[in-house]
Motif scaffolding. Structure first.
Motif, PDB file in Angstrom:
ATOM      1  N   PHE C 302      11.810  24.036 -18.740  1.00  0.00           N
ATOM      2  CA  PHE C 302      12.558  24.076 -19.941  1.00  0.00           C
ATOM      3  C   PHE C 302      12.828  25.148 -20.879  1.00  0.00           C
ATOM      4  O   PHE C 302      11.744  25.963 -20.719  1.00  0.00           O
ATOM      5  CB  PHE C 302      12.053  22.600 -21.088  1.00  0.00           C
ATOM      6  N   ASN C 303      13.190  25.068 -22.113  1.00  0.00           N
ATOM      7  CA  ASN C 303      13.479  26.439 -22.940  1.00  0.00           C
ATOM      8  C   ASN C 303      12.100  26.838 -23.187  1.00  0.00           C
ATOM      9  O   ASN C 303      11.449  26.007 -23.978  1.00  0.00           O
ATOM     10  CB  ASN C 303      14.545  26.137 -23.898  1.00  0.00           C
ATOM     11  N   ASN C 304      12.003  28.103 -23.386  1.00  0.00           N
ATOM     12  CA  ASN C 304      10.652  28.787 -23.660  1.00  0.00           C
ATOM     13  C   ASN C 304       9.394  28.205 -23.253  1.00  0.00           C
ATOM     14  O   ASN C 304       8.506  27.714 -24.011  1.00  0.00           O
ATOM     15  CB  ASN C 304      10.799  29.111 -25.214  1.00  0.00           C
ATOM     16  N   VAL C 354      -4.073  14.164 -29.837  1.00  0.00           N
ATOM     17  CA  VAL C 354      -3.108  14.510 -28.445  1.00  0.00           C
ATOM     18  C   VAL C 354      -1.934  13.484 -28.804  1.00  0.00           C
ATOM     19  O   VAL C 354      -1.986  12.226 -29.271  1.00  0.00           O
ATOM     20  CB  VAL C 354      -3.775  13.970 -27.180  1.00  0.00           C
ATOM     21  N   THR C 355      -0.672  13.892 -28.499  1.00  0.00           N
ATOM     22  CA  THR C 355       0.448  13.052 -28.478  1.00  0.00           C
ATOM     23  C   THR C 355       1.140  13.181 -27.061  1.00  0.00           C
ATOM     24  O   THR C 355       0.936  14.240 -26.431  1.00  0.00           O
ATOM     25  CB  THR C 355       1.457  13.732 -29.628  1.00  0.00           C
ATOM     26  N   ILE C 356       1.837  12.378 -26.512  1.00  0.00           N
ATOM     27  CA  ILE C 356       2.519  12.406 -25.418  1.00  0.00           C
ATOM     28  C   ILE C 356       4.064  12.181 -25.474  1.00  0.00           C
ATOM     29  O   ILE C 356       4.649  11.599 -26.461  1.00  0.00           O
ATOM     30  CB  ILE C 356       1.979  11.404 -24.356  1.00  0.00           C
ATOM     31  N   VAL C 357       4.783  13.174 -24.841  1.00  0.00           N
ATOM     32  CA  VAL C 357       6.258  13.247 -24.683  1.00  0.00           C
ATOM     33  C   VAL C 357       6.472  13.005 -23.172  1.00  0.00           C
ATOM     34  O   VAL C 357       5.868  13.714 -22.267  1.00  0.00           O
ATOM     35  CB  VAL C 357       6.805  14.529 -25.133  1.00  0.00           C
ATOM     36  N   ASP C 358       7.119  11.949 -23.000  1.00  0.00           N
ATOM     37  CA  ASP C 358       7.292  11.610 -21.386  1.00  0.00           C
ATOM     38  C   ASP C 358       8.912  11.374 -21.107  1.00  0.00           C
ATOM     39  O   ASP C 358       9.482  10.819 -21.843  1.00  0.00           O
ATOM     40  CB  ASP C 358       6.860  10.034 -21.300  1.00  0.00           C
ATOM     41  N   ILE C 359       9.365  12.053 -20.054  1.00  0.00           N
ATOM     42  CA  ILE C 359      11.063  11.921 -19.909  1.00  0.00           C
ATOM     43  C   ILE C 359      11.148  10.719 -19.404  1.00  0.00           C
ATOM     44  O   ILE C 359      12.261  10.253 -19.472  1.00  0.00           O
ATOM     45  CB  ILE C 359      11.456  13.291 -19.081  1.00  0.00           C
ATOM     46  N   ARG C 360      10.266   9.734 -18.971  1.00  0.00           N
ATOM     47  CA  ARG C 360      10.676   8.545 -18.455  1.00  0.00           C
ATOM     48  C   ARG C 360      11.006   7.514 -19.375  1.00  0.00           C
ATOM     49  O   ARG C 360      10.507   7.834 -20.726  1.00  0.00           O
ATOM     50  CB  ARG C 360       9.631   7.915 -17.603  1.00  0.00           C
ATOM     51  N   ASN C 361      11.424   6.357 -19.317  1.00  0.00           N
ATOM     52  CA  ASN C 361      11.772   5.344 -20.190  1.00  0.00           C
ATOM     53  C   ASN C 361      10.612   4.641 -20.377  1.00  0.00           C
ATOM     54  O   ASN C 361      10.363   4.178 -21.477  1.00  0.00           O
ATOM     55  CB  ASN C 361      12.996   4.491 -19.602  1.00  0.00           C
ATOM     56  N   HIS C 382      11.907  11.295 -24.034  1.00  0.00           N
ATOM     57  CA  HIS C 382      12.208  12.808 -24.451  1.00  0.00           C
ATOM     58  C   HIS C 382      11.980  13.784 -23.884  1.00  0.00           C
ATOM     59  O   HIS C 382      11.213  13.748 -22.869  1.00  0.00           O
ATOM     60  CB  HIS C 382      11.295  12.530 -25.995  1.00  0.00           C
ATOM     61  N   THR C 383      12.523  14.900 -24.290  1.00  0.00           N
ATOM     62  CA  THR C 383      12.306  16.230 -23.741  1.00  0.00           C
ATOM     63  C   THR C 383      11.970  17.244 -24.670  1.00  0.00           C
ATOM     64  O   THR C 383      12.457  17.113 -25.824  1.00  0.00           O
ATOM     65  CB  THR C 383      13.429  16.539 -22.516  1.00  0.00           C
ATOM     66  N   VAL C 384      11.263  18.248 -24.161  1.00  0.00           N
ATOM     67  CA  VAL C 384      11.000  19.403 -25.130  1.00  0.00           C
ATOM     68  C   VAL C 384      12.318  20.341 -24.882  1.00  0.00           C
ATOM     69  O   VAL C 384      12.530  20.540 -23.706  1.00  0.00           O
ATOM     70  CB  VAL C 384       9.758  20.218 -24.480  1.00  0.00           C
ATOM     71  N   VAL C 385      12.994  20.592 -26.095  1.00  0.00           N
ATOM     72  CA  VAL C 385      14.085  21.532 -26.029  1.00  0.00           C
ATOM     73  C   VAL C 385      13.731  22.941 -26.557  1.00  0.00           C
ATOM     74  O   VAL C 385      14.568  23.863 -26.053  1.00  0.00           O
ATOM     75  CB  VAL C 385      15.220  21.259 -26.757  1.00  0.00           C
ATOM     76  N   ASP C 386      12.678  23.209 -27.063  1.00  0.00           N
ATOM     77  CA  ASP C 386      12.405  24.479 -27.832  1.00  0.00           C
ATOM     78  C   ASP C 386      10.855  24.459 -28.126  1.00  0.00           C
ATOM     79  O   ASP C 386      10.159  23.571 -28.487  1.00  0.00           O
ATOM     80  CB  ASP C 386      13.164  24.930 -28.799  1.00  0.00           C
ATOM     81  N   THR C 387      10.216  25.708 -27.821  1.00  0.00           N
ATOM     82  CA  THR C 387       8.822  25.901 -28.511  1.00  0.00           C
ATOM     83  C   THR C 387       8.987  27.285 -29.330  1.00  0.00           C
ATOM     84  O   THR C 387       9.914  27.919 -29.356  1.00  0.00           O
ATOM     85  CB  THR C 387       7.857  26.287 -27.169  1.00  0.00           C
ATOM     86  N   LYS C 388       8.000  27.150 -30.387  1.00  0.00           N
ATOM     87  CA  LYS C 388       7.864  28.478 -31.406  1.00  0.00           C
ATOM     88  C   LYS C 388       6.595  28.923 -30.971  1.00  0.00           C
ATOM     89  O   LYS C 388       5.287  28.210 -30.799  1.00  0.00           O
ATOM     90  CB  LYS C 388       8.291  27.725 -32.752  1.00  0.00           C
ATOM     91  N   GLY C 389       6.269  30.024 -31.510  1.00  0.00           N
ATOM     92  CA  GLY C 389       4.984  30.874 -31.645  1.00  0.00           C
ATOM     93  C   GLY C 389       5.004  31.920 -30.686  1.00  0.00           C
ATOM     94  O   GLY C 389       5.300  31.674 -29.465  1.00  0.00           O
ATOM     95  N   TYR C 390       4.622  33.081 -31.153  1.00  0.00           N
ATOM     96  CA  TYR C 390       4.776  34.118 -30.185  1.00  0.00           C
ATOM     97  C   TYR C 390       3.851  34.521 -29.258  1.00  0.00           C
ATOM     98  O   TYR C 390       3.608  34.467 -28.036  1.00  0.00           O
ATOM     99  CB  TYR C 390       5.089  35.535 -31.257  1.00  0.00           C
ATOM    100  N   ARG C 391       2.411  34.514 -29.995  1.00  0.00           N
ATOM    101  CA  ARG C 391       1.351  34.997 -29.104  1.00  0.00           C
ATOM    102  C   ARG C 391       0.355  33.480 -28.789  1.00  0.00           C
ATOM    103  O   ARG C 391      -0.314  33.602 -28.084  1.00  0.00           O
ATOM    104  CB  ARG C 391       0.306  35.888 -30.022  1.00  0.00           C
ATOM    105  N   ILE C 393       1.310  29.325 -28.939  1.00  0.00           N
ATOM    106  CA  ILE C 393       2.417  28.095 -29.206  1.00  0.00           C
ATOM    107  C   ILE C 393       1.834  27.389 -30.603  1.00  0.00           C
ATOM    108  O   ILE C 393       0.697  27.074 -30.786  1.00  0.00           O
ATOM    109  CB  ILE C 393       2.599  27.027 -28.045  1.00  0.00           C
ATOM    110  N   LYS C 394       3.024  27.181 -31.495  1.00  0.00           N
ATOM    111  CA  LYS C 394       2.754  26.764 -32.774  1.00  0.00           C
ATOM    112  C   LYS C 394       3.372  25.477 -32.820  1.00  0.00           C
ATOM    113  O   LYS C 394       2.795  24.573 -33.777  1.00  0.00           O
ATOM    114  CB  LYS C 394       3.113  27.561 -33.590  1.00  0.00           C
ATOM    115  N   SER C 395       4.515  25.299 -32.442  1.00  0.00           N
ATOM    116  CA  SER C 395       5.214  23.692 -32.460  1.00  0.00           C
ATOM    117  C   SER C 395       6.196  23.807 -31.324  1.00  0.00           C
ATOM    118  O   SER C 395       6.366  24.651 -30.582  1.00  0.00           O
ATOM    119  CB  SER C 395       5.903  23.986 -33.852  1.00  0.00           C
ATOM    120  N   ILE C 396       6.623  22.710 -31.140  1.00  0.00           N
ATOM    121  CA  ILE C 396       7.655  22.332 -30.249  1.00  0.00           C
ATOM    122  C   ILE C 396       8.774  21.550 -30.780  1.00  0.00           C
ATOM    123  O   ILE C 396       8.599  20.499 -31.931  1.00  0.00           O
ATOM    124  CB  ILE C 396       6.996  21.706 -28.815  1.00  0.00           C
ATOM    125  N   GLN C 397      10.074  21.449 -30.242  1.00  0.00           N
ATOM    126  CA  GLN C 397      10.909  20.616 -30.683  1.00  0.00           C
ATOM    127  C   GLN C 397      11.343  19.633 -29.406  1.00  0.00           C
ATOM    128  O   GLN C 397      11.441  20.017 -28.376  1.00  0.00           O
ATOM    129  CB  GLN C 397      12.078  21.339 -31.124  1.00  0.00           C
TER     130      GLN C 397
END
Lengths: 91, 417, 1001
Positions: C302-304, C354-361, C382-391, C393-397
């Motif tokens: 996925f992206n980044n 901890v939180t879970i993001v699962d692409i399954r239904n 759900h899927t991750v479409v982007d991540t932030k944080g340069y050095r 990771i700080k957050s994901i969308q």
């Protein structure tokens, strides 16, 4: 690296052997009778088979005997070994 | 015409996220008939097709490849390019190729990353010195830029070589050809394919030749896994598999196909800025533009089509590498592989007509064919188009094995070329 | 003081043994048993390196050999330095120094990072399309710039201070992999009487089961880690089982020949490496091989997806459960399968957010229920479409996915996190299986390649064979091993196993995004920076074969060789092309499995042991007398003996004069000697030499020339008839072994009817060759009983004699043109013979001479040296040696080839003599000879093969091969050098004593 069964010594590592190319190319008994083409055929031309090939090997770092090997050059499986002068196994 | 490759086309395409690039070559189904069919989609075969179309206006032609183009020895070799050969015939052939290399990126509009970083050949005993000097003198008189280097000059040109007089086979000097070097192997196949395709050549992959149809000693066409293709001229450039095709046509060739191995190290920052070959201490090494040390090993002595060789050969090669470059001891081998090289008794190629009319063979390049790619293609195209060899490849005919007029490059050739 | 991420107790590390190490110059601490990666993570360090192309910051992703990002330089710039070491495999030791690679000035701030901003213009293969204009800039700017950016770590610049070892191992059964299936297999194998070897690349056995403490898993009512620990204790006591730790299988060749590297020192501090032995290569021949190499977790694309802090879920579990290290305080797990829930539960149990993001239904497995029950938030579908944080990771969308999984819908949800654990399912490690020649099959249900048909006697078990559930692993391992090893009962026949089963699976190779693909960076190959976009670009441009795509995009060509990337590349290709994945095949898995140190491959065969040194029995004397040596093949031959700071030229001139004026002595022990016996010995010589041998009288010697079957001169030497059916043949020094092999070949294969026996006796005799006008006088002193007059002991004859009661063979033969004798004696008396000769020759000023003087003296006489004056293209006729070709013999090796159209040409190159117009000018050996320098192209007529200044003739002489040379005698020719042209005249090639008067003087 293969394991080759020397007909005189048994199973040995390939590194003990040296390969001698296609087998059953008999040196002409009367070379002078041959045309240049026929002589070139003996000297240089080879079947170079992809598949089951009859070839010569020498147990160079062992008994130093030459013998024949039937090997599939497409997968390096050895099907049989037999001594010089013997007929190849039929199957 | 295809889009021209340049920084401008890259910039332009970046605006559309590179989604509008054209195919570098089409993926056509074979036609029923061609004016000529080239068997083998390696560098030599594709170059042959390119020059047939470009210089001989033969555009209704096809290249048939049983796998994917450039997947044989083109994509497996250590990409050394040089022309410092001993005999006039070889020097003519390889220097013709080298001159084509020097303009190849521009000629085919595809950057083959030709890196003229020089090739050094080292001498380790007195006969090496005689042989290499002999070759250097011949090169000079043939207009080839080879020079003799003393041990100190070797060290200056490539400081990481162990030139200590106390090693088992000390470096007694060497030769240097500065115009020589390396290139990106894949790019050569791809660039020629793209260039040939643009002129109308059909490049047919996954198409294996199953038979050569002849009538009274004349070629009529080829049977392939994609059906029968009618043609009057067949140019076979099948490297390790040349004998397989020859057997189909009832021709005997003086070839043996043997495993040749090579390996690369993990990538490191630039450490060796030239190509170094050594005959007595059997090793050659260069560094790729990715940073990998590219190391050529030797051939095994038996026929094999498995693209695998024995570990002993790799071990022996690295032993030699560490003798000449002890600093590489802690470097790591990343990948090793094998190719199938078709070797002639005199270590020179065959670019020749055959006893079958319309059937031509370009084979026997052994371990050193890559360097000849453009020249081989050009001369083979000439031979096919005119049904006569060019003066530069006349000596490389099949008949030399009958007459005895060999081009024996064993003596003064570098390690396995 | 930075935060300590070592959050839980662990039984796997020795917490009493605290170790300090340096990373990028800063001191950190870890514990004995930590990898560099786990130790850095425990200190909160995630940023390890920069990627190859875009120089993006990268962190630790995995805990094993598949690591693409966390590769470092170990050992600073000293002699112990090593580039490209995986932090996930390197164990820490006191004083370890590690640093980031491919970044300048630092990993935190890297100038190369600019590449990330121009990345839109430099997609896969961009370099093939540019840098071509203007042409001269390629040499001056483009290529140097490309070269400068090459490489990751730095090559050592000093010789290696450590040693490497080789060891051969033969066993009945080799088990590769010390996870649960390998342990069971080894146990079964050993119990059935097989000599068994179990190798594992880690410092302790147990794979991932050894830290499986989840109560949902039970083996015989014990949690797996406990049960397995008992099994490990159990197998350690088995007598016919050898267990090798820190040993990784590198290559699996045909015929069950395998190479494994045992790491002996890389985990030890420099002080502890007392015996210098670093690594050992095991060369293994196994009758049977059991591969239990496991599986590695797949990432999600996925992206980044490449930021430091993005890790594989199973690795995060190992860091917390095995090393006691949490990889973040706020974790998100992103998965398409159940196995990642184990990580979530583990973290949750230890109180880590901890939180879970699962692409399954949904999923109805016990693991998922337990996660839900633990209150872990799960975003289904759900899927991750982007991540932030340069050095870091700080957050994901994240976004909801459409029902068909091809798109995202709804609004973005932002999740703050400092770790993203990803799991895309599992890839069986079939590398070794395919290296051995095995063919794979494809399993559609979970999109894996599995072993199908093997080329040698082997099986694959456990997860490398596609068994991912604990009960399948154990039951199938047991039954397959029983079958493979013909075992009837095992300890594992009636185990009760409970484990949660995965029910729902969903695989999407490239996850959907709200942005067009072109605006995203979904990485496949993290080290080489190839993205899904690059794969699609390659396909668009006509690169359809997987190998083409791989090469065009460099996917899978990094130091991890695509262990993480290759499956996704295949998946995206098959999706894009609309073909079934199984039909695409895979790229070839090439050895080694993990990079293998050159030193390990070479072992002890370095330096002094590079190649054997053959010394003559007289060698010590030469050394004591300050001889310079020349390498001739593997032999060390005395080259010349400089006296009082003489130059080589001076020494050779002195030696040459002495040999002709009084007496010289040469150590000729290196010449090949073949003993030939049998009733057909004469006939045999007739066939192998060009001249006739039947009439050679007993006690006589004859020079012979041996050809190749192609008619070219192959070797030469003198053969002596000792008895009716007994000869001794001499060969050239370099040709000895080949000549023997060739003769044996003919004898055994072409002429088995001949009664001939060949024995190499090169090393059995030492030879002193004494020449010069006083040689006879010296021999008389040595052998007072022997008659030396020409009638009794003529040139080309031989006598048996005794020296101090020891048998000698004396041949009166000459390679110098002088009256000359060769004395052969059993090797062990060689030095004594030599010293006797020197002593006896003292009054005649006997002068030891080396190979250089020998070469000069024979050149004065026009004798050839095979290999120097010939090069495999010269026939005897070319050498003007027609006299040695028997006209009477029907056949000999090479005869027919002399009558081919080219070999019969009159104008072939012939051996001739050359005299320089200026007698002081010495030609360079190898120099070319021409008639006309001005004509272009210049026709080269031949070359100088041997050239010397002759002290006996007081002029320069040379041997050469020249086109049509026989007819050019007396003609002027030119030798063009780089800076001048030398005028020469073709002469006879015998310069000295052409009537052979000195032989009998």
């Amino acid at each position: 690296m293969f394991i080759i069964t020397c007909p005189f010594c048994g199973e040995r590592d390939q590194s003990e052997f040296s390969a001698g190319g296609e087998a059953h190319i008999v040196r002409p008994k009367q070379p002078t009778e041959l045309s240049d083409d026929e002589w070139a055929d003996f000297l240089f031309m080879r079947k170079n088979i992809k598949g089951v090939q009859f070839e010569r090997w020498n147990h160079a770092h062992g008994c130093r005997k030459w013998f024949n090997v039937i090997r599939d050059t497409s997968n390096d499986k050895i099907h049989a070994v037999y001594k010089m002068g013997e007929k190849p196994p039929s199957d | 015409m295809k889009n021209n490759y340049s920084i401008f086309s890259l910039l332009k395409n970046s605006l559309s996220y590179h989604e509008n690039w054209q195919q570098a070559w089409r993926d056509p189904e074979p036609k029923k008939e061609y004016d000529a069919v080239i068997v083998g989609g390696g560098g030599h075969g594709l170059a042959t097709a390119f020059y047939l179309a470009k210089k001989h206006n033969m555009k209704n032609i096809a290249v048939v490849e049983k796998g994917w183009i450039g997947g044989g020895n083109t994509g497996r070799n250590t990409t050394i390019i040089r022309s410092n050969y001993l005999w006039d015939a070889s020097a003519g052939l390889y220097d013709h190729a080298l001159k084509l290399w020097e303009n190849l990126s521009q000629e085919i509009n595809y950057n083959v990353m030709f890196s003229q970083r020089g090739v050094m050949n080292l001498a380790h005993n007195l006969q090496d010195v005689r042989d290499l000097k002999r070759r250097t003198h011949a090169n000079r008189l043939n207009g080839i830029d080879a020079v003799w280097l003393s041990t100190e000059e070797v060290k200056n040109f490539c400081p990481i070589i162990n030139t200590s007089p106390n090693i088992r086979y000390p470096v007694l000097g060497g030769t240097l050809q500065r115009r020589a070097g390396t290139a990106r192997h894949d790019a050569v196949a791809w660039g020629y394919a793209r260039g040939a395709d643009a002129m109308g050549v059909d490049i047919i992959q996954n198409c294996e030749v199953k038979g050569i149809k002849r009538n009274v000693g004349t070629v009529e066409g080829i049977e392939t896994t994609k059906g029968f293709i009618k043609t009057k001229k067949i140019g076979v450039v099948a490297a390790g598999h040349s004998s397989v095709i020859a057997n189909m046509a009832g021709i005997r060739l003086p070839l043996e196909s043997k495993p040749l191995q090579a390996l690369v190290s993990e990538p490191v920052k630039p450490i060796i800025n030239t190509v170094v070959m050594s005959n007595a201490v059997h090793a050659y090494v260069s560094q790729s533009d990715k940073g990998e040390l590219v190391i050529g090993a030797g051939t095994d002595s038996y026929v094999s089509y498995t693209q695998r060789g024995s570990h002993d050969v790799v071990e022996g090669t690295l032993k030699a590498i560490l003798e000449l470059y002890p600093i590489f001891s802690r470097m790591k081998m990343l990948r090793q592989w094998g190719g199938i090289v078709d070797i002639c008794p005199d270590a020179s190629p065959i670019i020749s007509k055959t006893s079958v009319k319309g059937l031509y063979f370009n084979c026997g390049w052994g371990t050193g064919g890559f360097k000849a790619t453009p020249g081989s293609g050009d001369l083979f195209a000439h031979t096919i188009a005119n049904d006569e060899p060019h003066t530069l490849n006349a000596a490389f005919n099949i008949n030399r094995f009958v007459s005895g007029d060999l081009v024996d490059e064993h003596g003064a050739a570098a390690v396995a070329h | 003081m930075s935060e300590n991420f070592r959050s839980s107790e662990t039984k796997f590390l020795d917490k009493t043994n605290r170790i300090s190490f340096k990373y990028n110059g800063k001191k950190y601490y870890g514990y004995k048993g930590d990898t560099l990666a786990s130790a850095l993570l425990s200190n909160g360090v995630h940023l390890i390196g920069r990627s190859f192309k875009y120089h993006r910051p990268r962190g630790i992703m995995t805990c094993g050999s598949e690591e693409p990002n966390a590769i470092v330089q170990i050992g600073g710039s000293g002699s112990f330095t090593e580039p490209n070491v995986r932090a996930t495999e390197q164990e820490i030791y006191e004083g370890l120094e590690a640093s980031s690679q491919n970044c300048w000035p630092s990993v935190e701030f890297d100038v190369g990072g600019i590449n990330n901003f121009i990345s839109p213009v430099i997609p896969a293969g961009f370099y093939y399309k540019t840098f071509m204009w203007p042409k001269k800039l390629w040499y001056s700017l483009y290529e140097p710039a490309i070269r400068m950016s090459a490489g990751l770590g730095k090559s050592p610049t000093q010789p290696d201070p450590e040693l490497y070892d080789h060891n051969h191992l033969h066993c009945d059964v080799l088990v590769v992999g010390g996870g649960i299936s390998g342990i069971l297999a080894a146990s079964i194998s050993a119990d059935n009487g097989n000599n068994t070897v179990l190798i594992d690349d880690k410092n302790s056995l147990g794979g991932s089961t050894i830290f499986q403490d989840d109560e949902n898993f039970k083996i015989d009512d014990e949690i797996p880690s406990v049960w397995l620990n008992n099994q490990i204790k159990n197998i350690k006591n088995k007598k016919n089982l050898i267990i090798k730790h820190r040993t990784s299988l590198a290559a699996y060749h045909s015929y069950n020949y395998l190479l494994a590297r045992e790491n002996l020192a890389d985990h030890k501090s420099l002080d502890e490496r007392s015996n210098k032995l670093r690594q050992r290569l095991w060369k293994i021949r196994a009758k049977k091989v059991i591969l239990a190499t496991g599986a590695i977790e797949r990432p999600l694309i996925f992206n980044n997806n490449d930021r430091p802090g993005v890790m594989l879920a199973n690795s995060v579990k190992k860091y917390i459960d095995y090393f006691g290290v949490r990889c973040g305080n706020k974790n998100v797990i992103f998965t398409n399968n159940d196995s990642a829930y184990e990580t979530a539960i583990s973290l949750n149990k230890k109180g880590i957010n901890v939180t879970i993001v699962d692409i399954r239904n949904n999923s109805s497995s016990i693991l998922v229920k337990n996660a839900k029950n633990a209150g872990i938030k799960i975003y289904w579908n759900h899927t991750v479409v982007d991540t932030k944080g340069y050095r870091r990771i700080k957050s994901i969308q994240i976004m909801k996915m459409s029902d068909d999984g091809t798109n995202v819908i709804g609004s973005k949800i932002n999740l703050v996190c400092d770790n993203l654990s990803i799991s895309g399912g599992w890839t069986p490690m079939v590398h070794l299986f395919t290296q051995s020649g095995g063919k794979l099959k494809f399993r559609d249900s979970d999109q894996v390649f599995l072993p199908n048909t093997a080329m040698s006697d082997q099986i694959s078990i456990g997860s490398c064979n596609g068994d991912f559930e604990l009960d399948d692993v154990i039951k199938n391992t047991n039954s397959e091993c029983k079958n493979f090893l013909s075992a009837s009962v095992t300890d594992y026949d009636s185990l009760t196993i409970s484990c949660p089963k995965q029910k729902e699976s969903k695989n999407i190779w490239l996850l959907p995004n709200d942005k067009p693909l072109g605006k995203t960076k979904p990485f496949l190959d993290f080290q080489n920076d190839s993205t899904a976009k690059d794969i699609k670009l390659a396909m668009r441009e006509g690169f359809k074969s997987i190998e083409h795509v791989k090469r065009y995009t460099t996917t899978g060509m990094g130091t991890d060789q695509g262990k993480l990337a290759n499956m996704h590349a295949l998946g995206i290709i098959s999706e894009t092309a609309g073909v079934k994945m199984g039909s695409l095949g895979t790229t070839t898995f090439r050895p080694p499995y993990t990079p293998l140190t050159f030193g390990t491959i070479v072992g002890r065969n370095v330096g002094t042991f590079f190649d054997i040194i053959r010394k003559t029995p007289i060698h010590e004397w030469h050394e004591n007398h300050k001889a310079k040596f020349e390498n001739v093949g593997q032999w060390k031959r005395a080259w010349y003996y400089p006296k009082n700071n003489e130059s080589m030229h001076q020494a050779v001139q002195r030696e040459s004069k002495a040999a002709r004026e009084s007496a010289g002595i040469l150590d000729a022990s290196t010449l090949g000697k073949i003993d030939i016996k049998g009733t057909d010995a004469s006939e045999f010589l007739n066939r192998v030499y060009t001249n006739a041998w039947s009439k050679l009288a007993i006690g006589k010697c004859r020079y012979g020339l041996m050809l190749n079957e192609d008619g070219m001169v192959y070797d030469d030497g003198v053969t002596t008839r000792l008895e009716e059916n007994h000869y001794v043949m001499t060969t050239t020094t370099g040709g000895a072994a080949n000549v023997l092999s060739k003769l044996e070949d003919y004898l055994q294969t072409e002429w088995p009817e001949l009664d001939v026996w060949l024995t190499s006796v090169t090393d059995h005799y030492a030879t002193a060759s004494i020449c010069g006008p006083n040689s006879k006088n010296i021999l008389k002193k040595l052998f007072p009983k022997l008659e030396f007059n020409d009638e009794n002991f003529p040139h080309m004859s031989f006598k048996n004699a005794e020296l101090n009661g020891i048998n000698c063979r004396i041949m009166r033969i000459s390679f110098t043109g002088e009256h000359s004798y060769e004395i052969n004696i059993e090797s062990k008396y060689g030095k004594s013979l030599w010293e006797n000769c020197i002593e006896a020759g003292k009054e005649f000023n006997i002068t030891p001479y080396g190979t250089e003087t020998m070469h000069l003296l024979r050149a004065e006489k026009g004798f050839i040296i095979v290999g120097q004056d010939t090069d495999g293209t010269m026939t005897p006729i070319d050498l003007q040696m027609e006299w040695i070709i028997s006209k009477k013999k029907y056949d000999f090796i090479g005869k027919r080839s002399l009558y081919r159209s080219d070999t019969m040409r009159e104008d072939r190159k012939h051996l001739v003599g050359l005299l320089t117009d200026n007698p002081r000018e010495i030609l360079e050996e190898g120099a070319q000879i021409v008639q006309d320098e001005k004509k272009q192209p210049i026709e080269m007529l031949g070359h100088v093969t041997s050239s010397y200044f002759s002290p006996n003739l007081n002029k320069s002489i040379a041997l050469a091969v020249v086109k049509n040379g026989k007819k050019l005698k007396g003609q002027k020719l030119l030798v063009p050098m780089k800076d001048k042209t030398i005028n020469v005249t073709v002469s006879d090639f015998v310069f000295f004593d052409s009537k052979n008067e000195r032989l009998n003087a």
